[in-house]
Scaffold this motif. Sequence first.
Motif, PDB file in Angstrom:
ATOM      1  N   ARG A 293     -10.919  -2.208  18.942  1.00 29.59           N
ATOM      2  CA  ARG A 293      -9.475  -2.445  19.083  1.00 29.59           C
ATOM      3  C   ARG A 293      -9.163  -3.073  20.445  1.00 29.59           C
ATOM      4  O   ARG A 293      -8.371  -4.014  20.527  1.00 29.59           O
ATOM      5  CB  ARG A 293      -8.700  -1.152  18.876  1.00 29.59           C
ATOM      6  CG  ARG A 293      -8.607  -0.737  17.409  1.00 29.59           C
ATOM      7  CD  ARG A 293      -7.678   0.452  17.194  1.00 29.59           C
ATOM      8  NE  ARG A 293      -8.300   1.715  17.595  1.00 29.59           N
ATOM      9  CZ  ARG A 293      -9.178   2.383  16.854  1.00 29.59           C
ATOM     10  NH1 ARG A 293      -9.530   1.922  15.663  1.00 29.59           N
ATOM     11  NH2 ARG A 293      -9.697   3.527  17.292  1.00 29.59           N
ATOM     12  N   GLU A 294      -9.792  -2.576  21.503  1.00 30.58           N
ATOM     13  CA  GLU A 294      -9.554  -3.116  22.841  1.00 30.58           C
ATOM     14  C   GLU A 294     -10.005  -4.575  22.944  1.00 30.58           C
ATOM     15  O   GLU A 294      -9.268  -5.420  23.456  1.00 30.58           O
ATOM     16  CB  GLU A 294     -10.288  -2.282  23.890  1.00 30.58           C
ATOM     17  CG  GLU A 294      -9.695  -0.916  24.111  1.00 30.58           C
ATOM     18  CD  GLU A 294     -10.538  -0.080  25.056  1.00 30.58           C
ATOM     19  OE1 GLU A 294     -11.333  -0.655  25.841  1.00 30.58           O
ATOM     20  OE2 GLU A 294     -10.400   1.156  25.014  1.00 30.58           O
TER      21      GLU A 294
ATOM     22  N   SER B  93     -10.587  -6.665  20.471  1.00 35.47           N
ATOM     23  CA  SER B  93      -9.802  -7.460  19.533  1.00 35.47           C
ATOM     24  C   SER B  93      -8.445  -7.830  20.130  1.00 35.47           C
ATOM     25  O   SER B  93      -8.028  -8.990  20.082  1.00 35.47           O
ATOM     26  CB  SER B  93      -9.622  -6.698  18.220  1.00 35.47           C
ATOM     27  OG  SER B  93      -8.913  -7.484  17.304  1.00 35.47           O
ATOM     28  N   ARG B  94      -7.757  -6.857  20.695  1.00 33.51           N
ATOM     29  CA  ARG B  94      -6.442  -7.108  21.294  1.00 33.51           C
ATOM     30  C   ARG B  94      -6.539  -8.065  22.486  1.00 33.51           C
ATOM     31  O   ARG B  94      -5.689  -8.942  22.663  1.00 33.51           O
ATOM     32  CB  ARG B  94      -5.791  -5.803  21.752  1.00 33.51           C
ATOM     33  CG  ARG B  94      -5.112  -5.026  20.644  1.00 33.51           C
ATOM     34  CD  ARG B  94      -4.240  -3.902  21.210  1.00 33.51           C
ATOM     35  NE  ARG B  94      -4.987  -2.941  22.011  1.00 33.51           N
ATOM     36  CZ  ARG B  94      -5.526  -1.815  21.530  1.00 33.51           C
ATOM     37  NH1 ARG B  94      -5.393  -1.505  20.259  1.00 33.51           N
ATOM     38  NH2 ARG B  94      -6.188  -1.003  22.326  1.00 33.51           N
TER      39      ARG B  94
ATOM     40  N   GLU C 242     -12.451   2.383  19.103  1.00 37.34           N
ATOM     41  CA  GLU C 242     -11.521   2.066  20.191  1.00 37.34           C
ATOM     42  C   GLU C 242     -11.982   0.804  20.925  1.00 37.34           C
ATOM     43  O   GLU C 242     -11.172  -0.040  21.306  1.00 37.34           O
ATOM     44  CB  GLU C 242     -11.381   3.239  21.154  1.00 37.34           C
ATOM     45  CG  GLU C 242     -10.353   3.001  22.236  1.00 37.34           C
ATOM     46  CD  GLU C 242      -8.957   2.660  21.719  1.00 37.34           C
ATOM     47  OE1 GLU C 242      -8.279   1.838  22.375  1.00 37.34           O
ATOM     48  OE2 GLU C 242      -8.538   3.173  20.648  1.00 37.34           O
TER      49      GLU C 242
END
Length: 180
Positions: free
Chosen positions: A172-173, A175-176, A169
Amino acid sequence: MRIKAETSILLIIDIQERLFPVIDDCQALADHALWLQQVARRIGVPVLLTEQYSKGLGQTIPALRAGHEPAAIIEKLHFSAVSEGELFKRPGGERPQFVVCGSEAHVCVLQSVLDLLAAGRSVYVVAEAVGSRRVSDKALALTRMQQAGASIVSREMVAFEWLEQAGSELFREVSRAFIR
């Protein structure tokens, strides 16, 4: 050696209000340093700021200074952040790996890096997040720091090494929010 989030610290050197406008491509320097600072905070890597004679050069630019506790800001008169003995006493300063950015590359950044290396720390200088008034001084400083044993890295190299793997997670955080 890879940069580890649990054993490293981000050191932002002297990106200050009165010096900032005369640094070559100063806005890019600020943007890259802020990006590193935000990624470090998100991942949980401590951040320290230094200010060279703030009475004369002003404080760290507001975007980078915001949200820092006084203990995370080191006022200094020596060009090296290590010389006055405060750096290693501050939260995170005991860590063995230093990721370094700031200005000026050929003065305060260089002398800090040389002293960090002499103190046995591993040092990673983020090439796009250091600056000088003259491009030639920055280039010479990066070469000298590398010859002395510092690793010259990019901001994404740092972020991906701090993250270590995809699929979480946190990855993903980050990266976004930061890696486009």
